[in-house]
Design a protein around this motif. Structure first.
Motif, short mmCIF file in Angstrom:
data_model
loop_
_atom_site.label_atom_id
_atom_site.label_comp_id
_atom_site.label_asym_id
_atom_site.label_seq_id
_atom_site.Cartn_x
_atom_site.Cartn_y
_atom_site.Cartn_z
N TRP A 25 -0.02 7.03 -50.08
CA TRP A 25 0.20 7.29 -48.66
C TRP A 25 -0.48 8.56 -48.18
CZ3 TRP A 25 2.94 11.66 -47.18
CH2 TRP A 25 3.74 12.28 -48.16
N GLN A 26 -0.94 9.39 -49.12
CA GLN A 26 -1.68 10.61 -48.77
C GLN A 26 -3.19 10.45 -48.98
OE1 GLN A 26 0.61 13.10 -51.54
NE2 GLN A 26 1.27 14.32 -49.77
N ALA A 63 2.37 1.76 -45.03
CA ALA A 63 3.19 0.76 -45.72
C ALA A 63 3.65 1.28 -47.08
CB ALA A 63 2.41 -0.54 -45.88
N ASP A 64 2.77 2.01 -47.78
CA ASP A 64 3.15 2.58 -49.07
C ASP A 64 4.28 3.59 -48.91
OD1 ASP A 64 2.45 3.19 -52.04
OD2 ASP A 64 2.41 5.16 -51.05
N LYS A 79 1.36 8.29 -37.05
CA LYS A 79 1.31 9.63 -37.64
C LYS A 79 0.12 9.76 -38.59
CE LYS A 79 6.06 11.30 -37.26
NZ LYS A 79 7.19 11.93 -37.95
N CYS A 80 -0.16 8.69 -39.32
CA CYS A 80 -1.31 8.71 -40.22
C CYS A 80 -2.60 8.85 -39.43
CB CYS A 80 -1.32 7.43 -41.06
SG CYS A 80 -2.55 7.43 -42.36
N ASP A 81 -2.72 8.10 -38.35
CA ASP A 81 -3.91 8.21 -37.50
C ASP A 81 -4.11 9.63 -36.98
OD1 ASP A 81 -4.78 5.59 -37.70
OD2 ASP A 81 -3.55 4.91 -36.03
N LEU A 117 0.03 12.60 -42.14
CA LEU A 117 0.40 12.22 -43.50
C LEU A 117 -0.55 12.81 -44.53
CD1 LEU A 117 1.42 8.45 -43.24
CD2 LEU A 117 2.72 10.49 -42.65
N ASP A 118 -1.59 13.50 -44.09
CA ASP A 118 -2.56 14.05 -45.03
C ASP A 118 -1.94 15.18 -45.85
OD1 ASP A 118 -4.20 12.31 -43.74
OD2 ASP A 118 -5.52 13.82 -42.85
N ALA A 119 -2.29 15.23 -47.12
CA ALA A 119 -1.72 16.24 -48.02
C ALA A 119 -2.06 17.65 -47.57
CB ALA A 119 -2.22 16.00 -49.44
N ASP A 120 -3.22 17.81 -46.93
CA ASP A 120 -3.64 19.16 -46.53
C ASP A 120 -3.35 19.46 -45.06
OD1 ASP A 120 -5.44 17.44 -45.41
OD2 ASP A 120 -7.24 18.52 -46.08
#
Length: 744
Positions: A5-6, A17-18, A351-353, A357-360
């Motif tokens: 997911w990251q 989805a993950d 949120k991903c867009d 959700l990015d790790a950084d």
């Protein structure tokens, strides 16, 4: 190790989805929730709402601390709830996001949203003209530029989503929120609104279309009242702007309306929110409730018993997020797992867009040194204001005013900043509840702007000592009855408020020429003075640069190029009377009431003169799936630069259901130097002749049509007959919705 997911190499849907599969029910529910810090009732003093039932509902909503272990979907108005210095607000938001991330096991931040109807609704942010003024510009390119700049300022301080634009088509200007709408024509609303969406989205801000749908079609123009309209009016007038903004604008969020349609509340309307929006229009973003709209299913519409029932009904219909605070969407009252997963996946995908959700991802996205009112935003605000000011009448040639003119300046609104500001500007929305707070931006009054514009003029208040009277009338905006225009400030009729009719009567009785300047959030009936006024100028809450813009038009420095996005009525009664009326909706023998406007939709004058050559058309016979291009030369025959607005209207002589006499299908601004000319090309697709027939299908039918090349809906320069040939065509979401207009 980076979890799937990251992993930024995977699609947003796969990543979301993950993550969803790893979440508990409580964590999923938290992503559908929101928190409104600072909305609680004050410890002492009067509670003043800026949303329906704000303080009552806020006291019964989940606190941030309760939600922190599970995460949070949205942060509500971190800049627009109470005054905060922009730099301080950016620092606070960064700290708050760090707290939210640290509180949940996935380290997820919240999505922060704000109002941006007249610019970023924050203290010290540039105040732009109201949407009704955007409509008056007839300039989508400028509106896109404005929205991109507004979005960039929001993004700079860590905001992700803007609650704009309003795409409600005005059906009755007595409605208090007329100032928030773009106009009374769906093509104008759709093209200008889509332009705003494009600009906001280009800046990385999620645009939110509101209010879906039929909010402006309420009975007697009363806020929140039921909307009693047929399926064809809904399909052909109310819905097209939303469809255009989803399809052509790329809007990523939609907000349902407070009203019901034929007894079905919009927040519980699966036909709108799921079948139409998602299945037919293929919308993939999020549906966020209007503030407390889910609660109102229980407490106002009374279609459910209890908060849990309201949550399940809204979720089943297609609402994904409860704004502005978590009250009904609660882990304590479990939601159906399938519906919960559906909504949470949409939120997480968005949120991903946005990179959340990015790790950084770094919560310190806010620029602590940001200037929310820089020169380039003020210049844009000035340009929008100048293009929106509309000259309605100048029969006596009283305008422009000469620099040495003796002017009797009449009316308290000439000296008030309130005359420039709509109800969703920070000074009128929040600032009025903080009386010791400075406005935060410079907002010259019309009196101040005129003195700067005409330094050689002599100003006073005695008509007997003047060459001309300038009577300034209009509105003060507010919320829920705290103004004459704005949300919850509906009007029984279109009389000028605050006894201003008597002000105009006294001015007319002076014997001096009277110029009327209307600074308002809706059109008002001016027929009582039409024959006696030397000139009439209309501006719809033109923002912080509105004073200089109106003064520039009055002095002649600015050639007026605004066109009416709503008609100005002759008499205060007889509403609603939109221009999109079939023959029996117009003046005729069956009724003693004449709804003909004093100044029609699309009307506006200039200080120069234009001629329009006879148009040429590539083909006057075309198939029901064809197109034709019309060419027209426009000439500035005056002695100064000016801008003409070429408008194209469609007249359908015979339909299977009663049709509007004319409706706008295209327009173009044509700026010309003195003596210059330009050629306007309009490519008209037959799809624009489609309408919803008796059986509910949208059809393009063979037969005779007329294109009317016009300066307004009532001022036609040329008529071009067309004939559509071939079979009846049913068209849907793929149809062409624009007439491409080019100026060469």
């Amino acid at each position: 190790m980076v979890e799937p997911w990251q992993d930024t190499t995977l699609s947003a849907h796969v990543r979301a989805a993950d993550l969803l599969a790893r979440m508990t029910t409580e964590e999923k529910t938290a992503q559908l929730s929101s928190v409104w810090l600072g909305a609680e009732p004050p410890a002492d003093g009067e509670a003043v709402d800026v949303a329906p039932g704000q303080h009552e509902y806020a006291a019964r909503s989940a606190a941030l601390d309760t939600l922190l272990p599970y995460g949070l979907g949205h942060l509500t108005r971190p800049f627009g709830t109470v005054p905060v210095e922009p730099a301080e607000g950016a620092v606070r938001l960064t700290a708050l996001q760090r707290t939210i991330r640290a509180g949940n096991r996935f380290g997820l931040p919240a999505l922060a949203h704000e109002e941006c109807l007249t610019g970023f609704t924050a203290w010290r942010a540039t105040v732009f003209p109201t949407p009704l003024a955007w409509g008056a510009t007839f300039d989508p390119a400028l509106v896109t530029e404005m929205a991109r700049a507004i979005g960039a300022s929001m993004r700079a301080v860590g905001i992700h989503q803007g609650l704009a634009p309003v795409l409600d088509v005005v059906r009755d200007p007595r409605w208090g929120r007329t100032e928030e709408a773009i106009g009374e024509d769906p093509y104008l609303v759709g093209t200008i609104g889509t332009a705003y969406v494009r600009g906001l989205e280009a800046a990385g801000i999620v645009a939110t279309l509101k209010h879906f749908a039929a909010y402006s079609a309420s009975r007697a123009a009363r806020n929140h009242a039921p909307a009693s309209l047929g399926p064809r009016e809904l399909a052909d007038v109310i819905l097209p702007p939303f469809e255009m903004a989803v399809r052509d604008g790329g809007a990523r969020s939609v907000m349902p309306a407070y009203n019901d349609i034929d007894g079905l509340p919009a927040h519980a309307h699966a036909g709108l929110l799921t079948q139409l929006l998602r299945e037919e229009w293929e919308f993939t973003g999020t549906v966020v409730s209007d503030y407390y709209g889910v609660s109102l299913l229980e407490e106002a519409h009374r279609v459910v018993d209890g908060e849990g029932g309201a949550a399940r009904l809204a979720l089943a219909a297609g609402v994904d997020v409860e704004l502005p605070a978590a009250r009904c969407f609660s882990p304590a009252d479990p939601l159906p797992e399938e519906l919960l997963d559906r909504a949470a996946l949409r939120v997480l995908t968005q949120k991903c867009d946005l990179g959340l959700l990015d790790a950084d991802w770094d919560p310190a996205t806010g620029d602590a040194s940001v200037d929310l009112d820089p020169p380039h935003l003020r210049e844009l605000a000035r340009q929008v204001a100048e293009e929106s000011v509309t000259l309605l009448a100048n029969g006596a040639g009283a305008l422009p005013l000469g620099d040495g003119t003796r002017i009797a300046l009449l009316g308290p609104l000439a000296h008030e900043q309130a005359a420039m500001l709509g109800c969703y500007t920070f000074p009128r929305h929040v600032g009025v509840h903080h009386p010791d707070l400075p406005t935060g931006v410079e907002v010259p009054t019309l009196a101040e702007a005129l003195r700067a514009e005409l330094p050689g003029a002599v100003f006073g208040e005695d008509p007997a000592a003047a060459d001309v009277c300038l009577a300034v009338v209009g509105d003060r905006s507010g919320l829920f009855g705290r103004g004459s225009s704005g949300e919850g400030c509906d009007a029984e009729d279109l009389h000028l408020p605050y006894g201003q009719a008597e002000l105009l009567d006294d001015a007319m009785a002076s014997g001096r020429p009277v110029v009327i300047a209307v600074l308002s959030g809706r059109p008002y009936a001016l027929g009582r003075w039409a024959e006696r006024a030397a000139a009439v100028v209309q501006a719809f809450f033109p923002g912080q640069e509105g004073g200089p813009a109106v003064a520039g038009v009055l002095s002649g420095r600015v050639d007026p190029s605004g066109r009416l996005p709503v008609g100005v009525p002759r008499s205060p009664g007889g509403q609603p009377a939109p221009y999109l009326a079939p023959p029996l909706g117009r003046h005729g023998f069956p009724s003693t009431v004449d709804p003909t406007p004093l100044y029609p939709f699309g009307h506006g004058l200039s200080y120069t003169a234009f001629t329009w050559d006879t148009p040429q058309c590539d083909a006057t016979e075309l198939a029901t799936d064809g197109e034709t291009t019309l060419r027209l030369t426009v000439r500035n025959t005056g002695d100064r630069p000016g801008t003409e607005v070429v408008q194209l209207y469609l007249h359908d002589p015979v339909g299977t259901v009663a049709r509007p006499e004319v409706r706008l299908v295209g327009y173009a601004r044509v700026p010309l130097d003195a003596g210059a000319s330009a050629e306007v090309h309009a490519t008209f697709p037959a799809d624009l002749a489609a309408y919803t027939g008796a059986d509910g299908r949208r059809l393009v039918e063979p037969g005779a049509l007329e294109l009317r090349v016009a300066a307004s809906s009532a001022h036609v320069h040329h008529t071009v007959p067309l004939t559509l040939t071939g079979p009846v065509r049913e068209v849907g979401h793929e149809r062409r919705m624009r007439c491409e207009m080019r100026v060469k």
